[in-house]
Design a protein around this motif. Sequence first.
Motif, mmCIF file in Angstrom:
data_model
loop_
_atom_site.group_PDB
_atom_site.id
_atom_site.type_symbol
_atom_site.label_atom_id
_atom_site.label_comp_id
_atom_site.label_asym_id
_atom_site.label_seq_id
_atom_site.Cartn_x
_atom_site.Cartn_y
_atom_site.Cartn_z
ATOM 1 N N THR A 212 0.821 -1.210 0.000
ATOM 2 C CA THR A 212 0.000 0.000 0.000
ATOM 3 C C THR A 212 0.851 1.254 0.000
ATOM 4 O OG1 THR A 212 -1.807 -1.119 1.171
ATOM 5 C CG2 THR A 212 -1.781 1.287 1.236
ATOM 6 N N TRP A 213 1.833 1.315 0.896
ATOM 7 C CA TRP A 213 2.536 2.580 1.113
ATOM 8 C C TRP A 213 3.816 2.715 0.296
ATOM 9 C CZ3 TRP A 213 -1.105 5.311 2.842
ATOM 10 C CH2 TRP A 213 -2.064 4.749 3.685
ATOM 11 N N LEU A 214 4.195 1.682 -0.439
ATOM 12 C CA LEU A 214 5.309 1.805 -1.388
ATOM 13 C C LEU A 214 4.803 1.609 -2.815
ATOM 14 C CD1 LEU A 214 8.220 -0.112 0.413
ATOM 15 C CD2 LEU A 214 7.627 2.317 0.526
ATOM 16 N N LEU A 215 4.214 0.450 -3.091
ATOM 17 C CA LEU A 215 3.766 0.147 -4.452
ATOM 18 C C LEU A 215 2.627 1.060 -4.889
ATOM 19 C CD1 LEU A 215 3.866 -1.714 -6.948
ATOM 20 C CD2 LEU A 215 2.300 -3.252 -5.755
ATOM 21 N N ASN A 216 1.550 1.064 -4.132
ATOM 22 C CA ASN A 216 0.386 1.873 -4.518
ATOM 23 C C ASN A 216 0.697 3.363 -4.459
ATOM 24 O OD1 ASN A 216 -2.182 2.520 -5.283
ATOM 25 N ND2 ASN A 216 -3.207 1.565 -3.554
ATOM 26 N N THR A 217 1.448 3.769 -3.448
ATOM 27 C CA THR A 217 1.807 5.186 -3.336
ATOM 28 C C THR A 217 2.667 5.625 -4.510
ATOM 29 O OG1 THR A 217 1.665 5.178 -0.914
ATOM 30 C CG2 THR A 217 3.014 6.892 -1.920
#
Length: 301
Positions: free
Chosen positions: A278-283
Amino acid sequence: MATGLTDLLDNFVKNHDNRQLLAIPLAVLALSLAVLLVSFASSGSPVILGMEFQGGTQISVETTDSPAVLEEMYSSYPITDARQAGSRVIMQFGIMDNEKQRQLEDDVMSRYSSVEIKQIGPVYGQELQVQALQALFISFIGMSIVVFLIFRSAVPSFAVVLSALSDITIAAAFMRVAGIELSLGTVAALLMLIGYSVDSDILLTNRVLKRRGLVEEKVSRAMQTGITMTTTTLAALVVMYVVSTFPYLVIPSFTQITLLSQISIVLIVGLVADIMNTWLLNTGILRWYAMKPEFRGRYNR
């Protein structure tokens, strides 16, 4: 704990560009896919199938003998597991022909007075395999449709779906490496991961695309809420894992609750993967999308 993790992740995201953010989760996803592909090539299944999906026999007996003693006693049969459950020992066997099955049952019945036998045929096990795959497939497709209807944009929707797919893939690869069987319980855990993943990803995507402010500030605010939600769930799952896996350390007569132990550890690994995705890939994907010249004025204001 949540605040410290949020600050650490927030600083990491702000100090790295989008390609660097994407590199770590994509590398973990590629490694997980490699594990599953190697397992499929070597055994015909990406994960270890439990008795429910491949068939077999489960026999529970009341005895003072240890699981190790019973495992040695029935080593001539395809025994795959023997574990203590209170005053009983539960043994699990692979598929046998009818003659061997009768010999085993007669042997057990002649030795012990309190015997419970559960058998699942290979045909029924294959039917359960199909049903489990259908449940995962339908859930994933349904989630993808709902996400697209919410955001009506291909790139943000793809990022949410990719993150959920990566969570499940990483959890499945962990199951293969750790030797955790795919059972009805662990299938339920994988289905729950879809919900947990979409929850945090929709929070992030909704804040970035539908709230006013600078993209970096919106990501930071979403992270504070999302990490708090995830770590709260993780704390509850860690307690469930410890209680179901090591109760004998407190009360020696208590035994491991295997189903709850497996469900909780699969969810723990999946939620840790979800924090990364969530916080690396999606961001990284969302930040690239929102900062494109044609969208910069719409999402960065």
